[in-house]
Design a protein around this motif. Structure first.
Motif, PDB file in Angstrom:
ATOM      1  N   LEU A   1     -42.891 -17.794 -15.798  1.00  0.00           N
ATOM      2  CA  LEU A   1     -43.722 -18.124 -16.956  1.00  0.00           C
ATOM      3  C   LEU A   1     -43.288 -19.447 -17.593  1.00  0.00           C
ATOM      4  CD1 LEU A   1     -43.991 -14.585 -18.624  1.00  0.00           C
ATOM      5  CD2 LEU A   1     -45.691 -15.761 -17.200  1.00  0.00           C
ATOM      6  N   LEU A   2     -41.992 -19.669 -17.657  1.00  0.00           N
ATOM      7  CA  LEU A   2     -41.505 -20.928 -18.215  1.00  0.00           C
ATOM      8  C   LEU A   2     -41.931 -22.114 -17.361  1.00  0.00           C
ATOM      9  CD1 LEU A   2     -39.761 -22.559 -20.192  1.00  0.00           C
ATOM     10  CD2 LEU A   2     -37.781 -22.025 -18.750  1.00  0.00           C
ATOM     11  N   GLY A   3     -41.832 -21.982 -16.044  1.00  0.00           N
ATOM     12  CA  GLY A   3     -42.235 -23.077 -15.166  1.00  0.00           C
ATOM     13  C   GLY A   3     -43.711 -23.389 -15.274  1.00  0.00           C
ATOM     14  N   ARG A   4     -44.539 -22.366 -15.366  1.00  0.00           N
ATOM     15  CA  ARG A   4     -45.979 -22.605 -15.498  1.00  0.00           C
ATOM     16  C   ARG A   4     -46.299 -23.275 -16.829  1.00  0.00           C
ATOM     17  NH1 ARG A   4     -50.081 -17.585 -15.236  1.00  0.00           N
ATOM     18  NH2 ARG A   4     -49.111 -17.234 -17.283  1.00  0.00           N
ATOM     19  N   THR A   5     -45.610 -22.850 -17.897  1.00  0.00           N
ATOM     20  CA  THR A   5     -45.834 -23.475 -19.198  1.00  0.00           C
ATOM     21  C   THR A   5     -45.396 -24.932 -19.187  1.00  0.00           C
ATOM     22  OG1 THR A   5     -45.509 -21.349 -20.317  1.00  0.00           O
ATOM     23  CG2 THR A   5     -45.289 -23.340 -21.643  1.00  0.00           C
ATOM     24  N   LEU A   6     -44.250 -25.197 -18.601  1.00  0.00           N
ATOM     25  CA  LEU A   6     -43.752 -26.572 -18.538  1.00  0.00           C
ATOM     26  C   LEU A   6     -44.710 -27.474 -17.770  1.00  0.00           C
ATOM     27  CD1 LEU A   6     -39.895 -26.242 -17.924  1.00  0.00           C
ATOM     28  CD2 LEU A   6     -41.039 -27.227 -19.912  1.00  0.00           C
ATOM     29  N   ASN A   7     -45.115 -27.073 -16.596  1.00  0.00           N
ATOM     30  CA  ASN A   7     -45.980 -27.918 -15.770  1.00  0.00           C
ATOM     31  C   ASN A   7     -47.333 -28.156 -16.429  1.00  0.00           C
ATOM     32  OD1 ASN A   7     -44.835 -28.518 -12.833  1.00  0.00           O
ATOM     33  ND2 ASN A   7     -44.067 -26.520 -13.464  1.00  0.00           N
ATOM     34  N   ASN A   8     -47.908 -27.122 -17.046  1.00  0.00           N
ATOM     35  CA  ASN A   8     -49.220 -27.306 -17.683  1.00  0.00           C
ATOM     36  C   ASN A   8     -49.139 -28.267 -18.865  1.00  0.00           C
ATOM     37  OD1 ASN A   8     -50.383 -25.543 -15.863  1.00  0.00           O
ATOM     38  ND2 ASN A   8     -50.189 -23.759 -17.212  1.00  0.00           N
ATOM     39  N   ARG A   9     -48.150 -28.086 -19.710  1.00  0.00           N
ATOM     40  CA  ARG A   9     -48.059 -28.917 -20.900  1.00  0.00           C
ATOM     41  C   ARG A   9     -47.604 -30.341 -20.572  1.00  0.00           C
ATOM     42  NH1 ARG A   9     -45.457 -25.862 -25.948  1.00  0.00           N
ATOM     43  NH2 ARG A   9     -46.189 -27.840 -26.840  1.00  0.00           N
ATOM     44  N   ILE A  10     -46.749 -30.477 -19.569  1.00  0.00           N
ATOM     45  CA  ILE A  10     -46.306 -31.816 -19.168  1.00  0.00           C
ATOM     46  C   ILE A  10     -47.476 -32.619 -18.614  1.00  0.00           C
ATOM     47  CG2 ILE A  10     -44.946 -33.055 -17.442  1.00  0.00           C
ATOM     48  CD1 ILE A  10     -43.289 -32.214 -19.813  1.00  0.00           C
ATOM     49  N   HIS A  11     -48.277 -32.014 -17.766  1.00  0.00           N
ATOM     50  CA  HIS A  11     -49.399 -32.743 -17.166  1.00  0.00           C
ATOM     51  C   HIS A  11     -50.529 -32.984 -18.176  1.00  0.00           C
ATOM     52  CE1 HIS A  11     -47.913 -32.983 -13.095  1.00  0.00           C
ATOM     53  NE2 HIS A  11     -47.576 -31.701 -13.125  1.00  0.00           N
ATOM     54  N   GLU A  12     -50.595 -32.170 -19.207  1.00  0.00           N
ATOM     55  CA  GLU A  12     -51.569 -32.440 -20.261  1.00  0.00           C
ATOM     56  C   GLU A  12     -51.155 -33.666 -21.079  1.00  0.00           C
ATOM     57  OE1 GLU A  12     -51.956 -28.974 -22.607  1.00  0.00           O
ATOM     58  OE2 GLU A  12     -53.049 -27.824 -21.082  1.00  0.00           O
ATOM     59  N   ARG A  13     -49.887 -33.778 -21.363  1.00  0.00           N
ATOM     60  CA  ARG A  13     -49.423 -34.883 -22.202  1.00  0.00           C
ATOM     61  C   ARG A  13     -49.138 -36.144 -21.380  1.00  0.00           C
ATOM     62  NH1 ARG A  13     -45.183 -34.273 -27.197  1.00  0.00           N
ATOM     63  NH2 ARG A  13     -45.164 -36.464 -27.830  1.00  0.00           N
ATOM     64  N   PHE A  14     -48.685 -35.974 -20.147  1.00  0.00           N
ATOM     65  CA  PHE A  14     -48.382 -37.115 -19.267  1.00  0.00           C
ATOM     66  C   PHE A  14     -49.162 -36.933 -17.959  1.00  0.00           C
ATOM     67  CE2 PHE A  14     -44.636 -36.168 -21.846  1.00  0.00           C
ATOM     68  CZ  PHE A  14     -44.420 -37.367 -22.498  1.00  0.00           C
ATOM     69  N   PRO A  15     -50.442 -37.236 -17.973  1.00  0.00           N
ATOM     70  CA  PRO A  15     -51.261 -36.973 -16.776  1.00  0.00           C
ATOM     71  C   PRO A  15     -50.884 -37.827 -15.576  1.00  0.00           C
ATOM     72  CG  PRO A  15     -52.514 -38.211 -18.411  1.00  0.00           C
ATOM     73  CD  PRO A  15     -51.248 -37.829 -19.073  1.00  0.00           C
ATOM     74  N   ASN A  16     -50.251 -38.956 -15.792  1.00  0.00           N
ATOM     75  CA  ASN A  16     -49.925 -39.856 -14.681  1.00  0.00           C
ATOM     76  C   ASN A  16     -48.509 -39.655 -14.134  1.00  0.00           C
ATOM     77  OD1 ASN A  16     -52.450 -41.139 -14.904  1.00  0.00           O
ATOM     78  ND2 ASN A  16     -51.666 -42.514 -16.503  1.00  0.00           N
ATOM     79  N   THR A  17     -47.774 -38.693 -14.657  1.00  0.00           N
ATOM     80  CA  THR A  17     -46.408 -38.500 -14.205  1.00  0.00           C
ATOM     81  C   THR A  17     -46.373 -37.789 -12.854  1.00  0.00           C
ATOM     82  OG1 THR A  17     -44.255 -37.576 -14.790  1.00  0.00           O
ATOM     83  CG2 THR A  17     -46.169 -36.281 -15.373  1.00  0.00           C
ATOM     84  N   SER A  18     -45.363 -38.113 -12.071  1.00  0.00           N
ATOM     85  CA  SER A  18     -45.154 -37.444 -10.783  1.00  0.00           C
ATOM     86  C   SER A  18     -44.086 -36.368 -10.871  1.00  0.00           C
ATOM     87  CB  SER A  18     -44.730 -38.476  -9.726  1.00  0.00           C
ATOM     88  OG  SER A  18     -43.542 -39.147 -10.120  1.00  0.00           O
ATOM     89  N   ASP A  19     -43.539 -36.196 -12.065  1.00  0.00           N
ATOM     90  CA  ASP A  19     -42.497 -35.192 -12.269  1.00  0.00           C
ATOM     91  C   ASP A  19     -43.151 -33.845 -12.538  1.00  0.00           C
ATOM     92  OD1 ASP A  19     -40.143 -33.883 -12.648  1.00  0.00           O
ATOM     93  OD2 ASP A  19     -39.513 -35.007 -14.412  1.00  0.00           O
ATOM     94  N   GLY A  20     -42.860 -32.887 -11.725  1.00  0.00           N
ATOM     95  CA  GLY A  20     -43.460 -31.572 -11.897  1.00  0.00           C
ATOM     96  C   GLY A  20     -43.090 -30.670 -10.740  1.00  0.00           C
ATOM     97  N   GLY A  21     -43.786 -29.530 -10.690  1.00  0.00           N
ATOM     98  CA  GLY A  21     -43.542 -28.606  -9.602  1.00  0.00           C
ATOM     99  C   GLY A  21     -42.237 -27.839  -9.759  1.00  0.00           C
TER     100      GLY A  21
END
Length: 222
Positions: free
Chosen positions: A172-192
């Motif tokens: 659940l933490l990983g899904r929350t992190l990835n969703n919110r990170i890509h919402e705020r930083f759509p061009n970032t390659s950091d994720g997954g």
């Protein structure tokens, strides 16, 4: 009787021939080395020429490693006062660097902690009440229970249940992190998985052990 075809040189004995040397004499000749023509300087004089002022303390870890390597390669002998001064300077520099790193200064952060994305991920983790934060207290409790034979039978069951909840909370933490990170930083390659593991490993640590130290409290809006 001297024959006509004999020469006078053949009858004479060669008195100028070289006398053969024994192996010991030949080895002694090879070991002999001519002098340098000047006296060898004393150790104190040679060290006095090389010794100079104490260098300032390094400001980065790379500079500290390079300075340490240079000191190992040199043959300079320092006095106790100079060694103590250098040790105090290095200790002070390390303390200052750690304080700035704990405050979140980008210049002193590790590579995995640098960047706005990782800072935002830390704030998300620190603002949650994570089940993974119970990992260390549970591990200590489990070690104590193992010394009690009456309760050791149930320790394996408790550990299995705890691990299941730990995996669910990490997902659940990983899904929350990835969703919110890509919402705020759509061009970032950091994720997954890499970002998930970064947040999960921070969530497993107790708050006073997290580095850099948290800047938000549990329940704060991020």
């Amino acid at each position: 009787m001297k024959l006509p075809w004999k020469k006078d040189d053949d009858a004479e004995v060669d008195t100028t021939s070289t006398v053969e040397q024994t192996p010991e004499e030949a080895a002694a000749d090879r070991r002999y080395t001519e002098g340098k023509g000047r006296p060898t300087p004393k150790r104190r004089e040679a060290e006095g020429k090389r010794r100079g002022p104490v260098a300032p303390a390094p400001t980065t870890r790379a500079e500290a490693r390079a300075r340490k390597k240079d000191l190992k390669g040199s043959a300079v002998s320092l006095t106790k006062e100079e060694k103590r001064a250098q040790s105090d300077q290095r200790r002070k520099a390390r303390t200052e660097q750690r304080e700035k790193m704990m405050d979140g200064d980008e210049r002193y952060l590790m590579a995995r902690d640098k960047g706005e994305v990782r800072r935002y991920a830390r704030d998300i983790v620190d603002s949650r009440r994570n089940f993974a934060g119970l990992f260390m207290p549970f591990a200590i409790l489990l070690i104590l229970v193992m010394f009690l034979p009456a309760l050791a039978v149930y320790a394996t069951l408790f550990m299995l249940i705890f691990v299941i909840f730990l995996v669910i909370d990490g997902f659940l933490l990983g899904r929350t992190l990835n969703n919110r990170i890509h919402e705020r930083f759509p061009n970032t390659s950091d994720g997954g998985f890499k970002l998930t593991w970064y947040g999960f490993s921070r969530a497993m640590q107790m708050r006073f052990m997290r580095a850099p130290r948290p800047t938000v409290k549990p329940g704060d809006a991020v």
